[in-house]
Enzyme design. Structure first.
Site: not given
Ligand code: C5P
Length: 216
Positions: A29-31, A95
Site C-alpha cells: 500500500a502507500n500513505r 496514488a
C-alpha cells in the site's frame, strides 16, 4: 446557472491508495489518505456535476451527492474507471500502486525457519495513460503528480508522457501525503499556474472552479 456551473457534466474522479495483495492477509500500500480526491469530488458535486468517485481503501465518508465505487487494487480501479465512461472530465488523483505481486498466494504465507519469501513484482496498468489513449477519452483529462524534486519539470514531462491535458503537481517533500494542506502547480499546454500553499479543501474548490471555467 451561475452557482451550479457544472450542471449536466459527468466528472469521474479516482482517489486514495490501492492495496495490492500479497496473500489473503497482507498487501502492498502507500500513505495516500484520499482527502484531496474526496474534496474535489465534493466540490464538483456542489457545483452541480454528476460525480463518480472511484475510491481505493480509505477511511473517509462519501461527500454529499457523489456516487462512490469502492475498489481495492489498481486493476479493479482501472475496470471501474472504464465502466464509468463516458465522462466529460476525469480527475485522476489516486496514488495507484506502481507494482503488484505477480502471483499473490491463495493462503496465508507461513514463516518458516529463517527462509524469507521473495516477492516477484509486476507493473500495474497506468490508469491515467490508458484513459488518455481511450476511444472514449473525456474531453478534459487531469492527472496529479506528487514529486519531491524538480516538481514542475517532472510534471511537464508527465503531462506529455501520459497524454493528460493538465497535471496538478504537488510538492510532497513536506507532509502533504496524509496531511491537511497542499501546495500545487497547474501544468497545462499553455504554461504553469502556481498556487500558494492552501488547505486541501481550498485546492479542491479552486481546481473545480478552474475546470468549470475551462468547460464554458
Ligand atoms: O504515479 P505517477 O506519479 O505516475 O502518477 C501520476 C498520475 O497518474 C496521477 O494522476 C495518478 O493518479 C495517475 N496514475 C494512474 N495509474 C497508475 C499510476 C498513476 O492513473 N498506475
Amino acid at each position: 446557472p451561475a452557482h451550479r456551473p457544472l450542471y449536466g457534466k459527468h466528472i469521474l474522479i479516482t482517489a486514495g491508495p490501492t492495496h495490492e495483495p500479497i496473500d489473503p492477509v497482507r498487501y502492498i500500500a502507500n500513505r495516500s489518505s484520499g482527502r484531496q480526491g474526496f474534496a474535489i469530488a465534493g466540490w464538483a458535486a456542489a457545483l452541480g456535476a454528476r460525480v463518480t468517485l472511484v475510491a481505493g481503501p480509505v477511511a473517509l465518508s462519501t461527500p454529499t451527492g457523489v456516487e462512490r465505487i469502492d475498489v481495492e487494487t489498481a486493476r479493479e480501479m482501472q475496470q471501474a474507471v472504464r465502466d464509468a465512461l463516458p465522462a466529460d472530465v476525469a480527475v485522476m488523483v489516486a496514488a495507484v500502486a506502481d507494482w503488484r505481486v505477480d502471483h499473490a498466494a491463495d493462503s496465508k504465507m507461513k514463516k518458516q525457519n529463517g527462509q524469507v519469501p521473495a516477492l516477484q513484482l509486476t507493473e500495474n496498468p497506468d490508469i491515467l495513460a490508458s484513459l488518455s489513449a481511450d476511444d472514449r477519452r473525456p474531453g478534459l483529462v487531469i492527472g496529479f503528480a506528487a514529486e519531491t524534486d524538480n516538481v514542475i519539470a517532472y510534471a511537464q514531462d508527465k503531462r506529455k508522457r501520459k497524454g493528460a491535458d493538465w497535471i496538478v503537481a504537488n510538492d510532497v517533500s513536506g507532509d502533504v501525503m496524509g496531511g491537511a494542506r497542499n501546495s500545487v502547480h497547474i501544468i497545462t499546454a499553455g504554461g504553469v499556474e502556481s498556487w500558494e500553499d492552501l488547505p486541501k479543501g481550498e485546492v479542491a474548490k479552486r481546481l473545480v472552479e478552474r475546470i468549470a471555467d475551462e468547460l464554458v
